[in-house]
Write an enzyme that holds these catalytic residues in place. Sequence first.
Site, mmCIF file in Angstrom:
data_model
loop_
_atom_site.group_PDB
_atom_site.id
_atom_site.type_symbol
_atom_site.label_atom_id
_atom_site.label_comp_id
_atom_site.label_asym_id
_atom_site.label_seq_id
_atom_site.Cartn_x
_atom_site.Cartn_y
_atom_site.Cartn_z
ATOM 1 N N LEU A 89 0.849 -1.187 0.000
ATOM 2 C CA LEU A 89 0.000 0.000 0.000
ATOM 3 C C LEU A 89 0.890 1.244 0.000
ATOM 4 C CD1 LEU A 89 -2.619 -1.306 2.559
ATOM 5 C CD2 LEU A 89 -3.074 -0.712 0.163
ATOM 6 N N CYS A 93 3.977 7.159 -4.976
ATOM 7 C CA CYS A 93 4.870 8.112 -4.290
ATOM 8 C C CYS A 93 6.140 7.429 -3.758
ATOM 9 C CB CYS A 93 4.103 8.846 -3.198
ATOM 10 S SG CYS A 93 5.137 9.900 -2.198
ATOM 11 N N CYS A 98 7.580 10.578 -5.654
ATOM 12 C CA CYS A 98 8.115 11.554 -4.687
ATOM 13 C C CYS A 98 9.426 11.093 -4.037
ATOM 14 C CB CYS A 98 7.146 11.827 -3.541
ATOM 15 S SG CYS A 98 5.414 11.713 -3.910
ATOM 16 N N HIS A 148 7.892 0.536 1.953
ATOM 17 C CA HIS A 148 6.728 -0.267 1.542
ATOM 18 C C HIS A 148 6.310 -1.208 2.682
ATOM 19 C CE1 HIS A 148 7.124 1.247 -2.395
ATOM 20 N NE2 HIS A 148 7.760 0.269 -2.993
ATOM 21 N N PHE A 510 16.921 31.896 15.049
ATOM 22 C CA PHE A 510 17.957 32.505 14.212
ATOM 23 C C PHE A 510 19.202 31.605 14.134
ATOM 24 C CE2 PHE A 510 21.259 35.690 13.367
ATOM 25 C CZ PHE A 510 20.704 36.293 12.264
HETATM 26 C C1 LIG Z 1 8.225 12.248 -10.491
HETATM 27 C C2 LIG Z 1 7.174 12.668 -9.515
HETATM 28 C C3 LIG Z 1 7.533 13.205 -8.304
HETATM 29 C C4 LIG Z 1 6.564 13.614 -7.411
HETATM 30 N N1 LIG Z 1 6.967 14.200 -6.246
HETATM 31 C C5 LIG Z 1 6.029 14.658 -5.391
HETATM 32 C C6 LIG Z 1 6.411 15.282 -4.180
HETATM 33 O O1 LIG Z 1 7.597 15.423 -3.901
HETATM 34 N N2 LIG Z 1 5.445 15.727 -3.354
HETATM 35 C C7 LIG Z 1 4.109 15.600 -3.652
HETATM 36 O O2 LIG Z 1 3.253 16.039 -2.862
HETATM 37 N N3 LIG Z 1 3.714 14.975 -4.791
HETATM 38 C C8 LIG Z 1 4.636 14.511 -5.651
HETATM 39 N N4 LIG Z 1 4.245 13.868 -6.781
HETATM 40 C C9 LIG Z 1 2.804 13.594 -6.979
HETATM 41 C C10 LIG Z 1 2.346 12.372 -6.133
HETATM 42 O O3 LIG Z 1 3.215 11.295 -6.364
HETATM 43 C C11 LIG Z 1 0.918 11.972 -6.505
HETATM 44 O O4 LIG Z 1 0.080 13.105 -6.426
HETATM 45 C C12 LIG Z 1 0.361 10.892 -5.562
HETATM 46 O O5 LIG Z 1 1.222 9.805 -5.466
HETATM 47 C C13 LIG Z 1 -1.015 10.442 -6.073
HETATM 48 O O6 LIG Z 1 -1.568 9.476 -5.222
HETATM 49 P P1 LIG Z 1 -2.799 8.596 -5.745
HETATM 50 O O7 LIG Z 1 -3.202 7.719 -4.611
HETATM 51 O O8 LIG Z 1 -3.820 9.432 -6.373
HETATM 52 O O9 LIG Z 1 -2.173 7.713 -6.911
HETATM 53 P P2 LIG Z 1 -1.123 6.515 -6.809
HETATM 54 O O10 LIG Z 1 -0.237 6.639 -5.639
HETATM 55 O O11 LIG Z 1 -0.492 6.421 -8.142
HETATM 56 O O12 LIG Z 1 -2.051 5.254 -6.528
HETATM 57 C C14 LIG Z 1 -2.788 4.618 -7.519
HETATM 58 C C15 LIG Z 1 -2.754 3.144 -7.192
HETATM 59 O O13 LIG Z 1 -3.651 2.447 -8.067
HETATM 60 C C16 LIG Z 1 -3.089 1.186 -8.316
HETATM 61 N N5 LIG Z 1 -3.716 0.614 -9.507
HETATM 62 C C17 LIG Z 1 -3.629 1.041 -10.794
HETATM 63 N N6 LIG Z 1 -4.363 0.256 -11.583
HETATM 64 C C18 LIG Z 1 -4.918 -0.694 -10.782
HETATM 65 C C19 LIG Z 1 -5.800 -1.776 -10.996
HETATM 66 N N7 LIG Z 1 -6.285 -2.086 -12.196
HETATM 67 N N8 LIG Z 1 -6.155 -2.528 -9.937
HETATM 68 C C20 LIG Z 1 -5.686 -2.254 -8.694
HETATM 69 N N9 LIG Z 1 -4.875 -1.227 -8.441
HETATM 70 C C21 LIG Z 1 -4.504 -0.459 -9.461
HETATM 71 C C22 LIG Z 1 -1.606 1.461 -8.468
HETATM 72 O O14 LIG Z 1 -0.855 0.291 -8.263
HETATM 73 C C23 LIG Z 1 -1.374 2.517 -7.395
HETATM 74 O O15 LIG Z 1 -0.918 1.972 -6.185
HETATM 75 C C24 LIG Z 1 5.191 13.449 -7.708
HETATM 76 C C25 LIG Z 1 4.814 12.892 -8.928
HETATM 77 C C26 LIG Z 1 5.785 12.505 -9.821
HETATM 78 C C27 LIG Z 1 5.364 11.922 -11.127
#
Ligand SMILES: Cc1cc2nc3c(=O)[nH]c(=O)nc-3n(C[C@H](O)[C@H](O)[C@H](O)COP(=O)(O)OP(=O)(O)OC[C@H]3O[C@@H](n4cnc5c(N)ncnc54)[C@H](O)[C@@H]3O)c2cc1C
Length: 532
Positions: A89, A93, A98, A148, A510
């Site tokens: 889970l 990120c 992230c 993880h 400071f």
């Molecule tokens: C390079 C990069 C760096 C970033 N750095 C930052 C940062 O420093 N700070 C910040 O605030 N944000 C950052 N972000 C943004 C941040 O990572 C996302 O906004 C956040 O992780 C989104 O969370 P979420 O739960 O919406 O999506 P996700 O964390 O992507 O979760 C979606 C989940 O759905 C699952 N899934 C997909 N398809 C299926 C399926 N068919 N069946 C079951 N499960 C499925 C995936 O496995 C995944 O675990 C960054 C983004 C990128 C691309």
Amino acid sequence: MRDTGKSTKREFGETTSEPSILTIEQWAKKIEHALEHPSAVGPIRNIRDDDDREFDAIFVGGGAAGRFGSAYLRAMGGRQLVVDRWPFLGGSCPHNACVPHHLFSECAAELMLARTFSGSLWFPDMNKRIVSIKEVVDLFRRGRTGPHAVMNYQSKEQLDIEFVLNTPARIIDANTVEAGGEIFRARTLVLALGAEPLRLDTPGSDLDGVHDYTTIVESLDREPGETVVVVGGGKTAVEYGCFFNATGRRVVMLVRHRLLDLIKDGDTRAYAIDRMREQGMEIIEGATVSAIIGDASRRVTKVIADTPSGQLQIDTDFVFQSLGERPRSRAAVEALGVAIDRKGAVVVDDHLRTSVPNVYAVGDLIGAPMEMFKARKSGTCAARVIMGEEVSYRPADWPDFLHTHYEVSWLGLGEEEARARYRNVVVLKMPPDNPNGLDIGLPASDRTMLYAMARPHMSGFQKLVLDGDARRVVGAHHVGYGAKDAFQYLNVMVRRGLTIDELGDMDELFLNPTHFIQLSRLRAGQRELRSL
Ligand SMILES: Cc1cc2nc3c(=O)[nH]c(=O)nc-3n(C[C@H](O)[C@H](O)[C@H](O)COP(=O)(O)OP(=O)(O)OC[C@H]3O[C@@H](n4cnc5c(N)ncnc54)[C@H](O)[C@@H]3O)c2cc1C
Ligand SMILES: NC(=O)c1ccc[n+]([C@@H]2O[C@H](COP(=O)([O-])OP(=O)(O)OC[C@H]3O[C@@H](n4cnc5c(N)ncnc54)[C@H](OP(=O)(O)O)[C@@H]3O)[C@@H](O)[C@H]2O)c1
């Protein structure tokens, strides 16, 4: 196929002959194994047999949005299930977004310091030294299973979250999901499927050596050569581009329109970009990639780009594309017919309800801002709505940040936006305007002291923007290190009407990374505020 609409009789681990409680170390091993051999491990289930209530919600996707929503719903006494295709889970990120970005950005900051002081003080000679990108990527890959494992342990043992992991979810209807060969039913569905990187569609974009933030951590199998081409001009492009630059590569950034357009304050944007150029980054705005050329073994050898000064051919074996994200909405559209916008984001109201009754959507799936705070807050808001609370959520006025070789944080209005809105804008900044150039060793604080003494213009930039009539802070901007944390809290105070007088009355630690308190104190005595 089993129907587990109400409850299941299998306990955690029963199918895998493991104990029902795994230590964090055992989780780490299991996750590593599952990532390498997903089908050998099979679905990882944690479903209570002492609870025969119907699920209040199935969270489809267990990233930040799905996990936080699950935890909140559970904490409120509800029953949830979260399904994720990955064996852990927490989602993208910690896996590829992230967390590696912060590792790479920390390397960029460390390497800029080491290169700036190369051969002096205690710093080794970094002249012409190329640092391995692959070693840092491998370091990340080895290190990421620890977080993880903690998240699985915490989710199961401390937060009582019910889950099915390591298997994709198939949405059947607004109350039903299939996962790992079982059918699960719930009062509501919460779609939390995240987003995926957009990719170039120019000829050659499928060649070996064309990467994005996901493939660089999953499949980088050789050291990039001396030139890296980065396509894009947003946060990801700059964060990864600065890292590649700091390792000693020539970095050419091909930006379709304007680099870092998201930094609205002109001085702040200029300071950040000037320092990038000073580190040797080649930034070409108004550039589009017309083709990527490869050799007989389909490895990238050259990028061809159209730029305002003509066609450019860049010899390279490594292209990093960072073109933004597309919400992963297709399955929900096909199964449920949820409405999406033109960028593919699932359309929701202020209660996170989609166009389909009993179906909610959260996180990156609902579009910008695609940031962790929004993923987590939208997940918890949906949980509260489902549990009957009268709450709503629409992101507004959030603080923001990105990394160059520095940390850049901002909130509220840029100076130009403030001048368009207010009659009397007052600005407090450090260093102050200096017609002879940026040669003042201020601001100085943690992690910029060496720059302040030896390369003063590299010690950062900060600016507070005020509505002079109301004496209220309307914007704050910072390039340096260690200020991001303060911006989280400062933003709340600014939204509540923080004045220069209140700010000037605070107790600074400071030397503080943000000099806002002492700058405010110097001016707060003025009845008619003037800039500083
Ligand atoms: C390079 C990069 C760096 C970033 N750095 C930052 C940062 O420093 N700070 C910040 O605030 N944000 C950052 N972000 C943004 C941040 O990572 C996302 O906004 C956040 O992780 C989104 O969370 P979420 O739960 O919406 O999506 P996700 O964390 O992507 O979760 C979606 C989940 O759905 C699952 N899934 C997909 N398809 C299926 C399926 N068919 N069946 C079951 N499960 C499925 C995936 O496995 C995944 O675990 C960054 C983004 C990128 C691309
Ligand atoms: N908090 C953080 O530090 C952090 C870090 C990384 C990512 N993120 C989040 O993750 C998401 C993705 O980040 P991102 O930087 O990849 O996306 P982004 O902010 O949407 O930027 C995408 C960039 O790619 C350009 N682009 C889009 N399509 C293109 C094409 N076909 N050819 C050339 N250029 C193209 C865009 O240019 P135009 O301006 O011309 O459209 C823009 O410069 C964002 O929502 C971001 O907020 C957060």
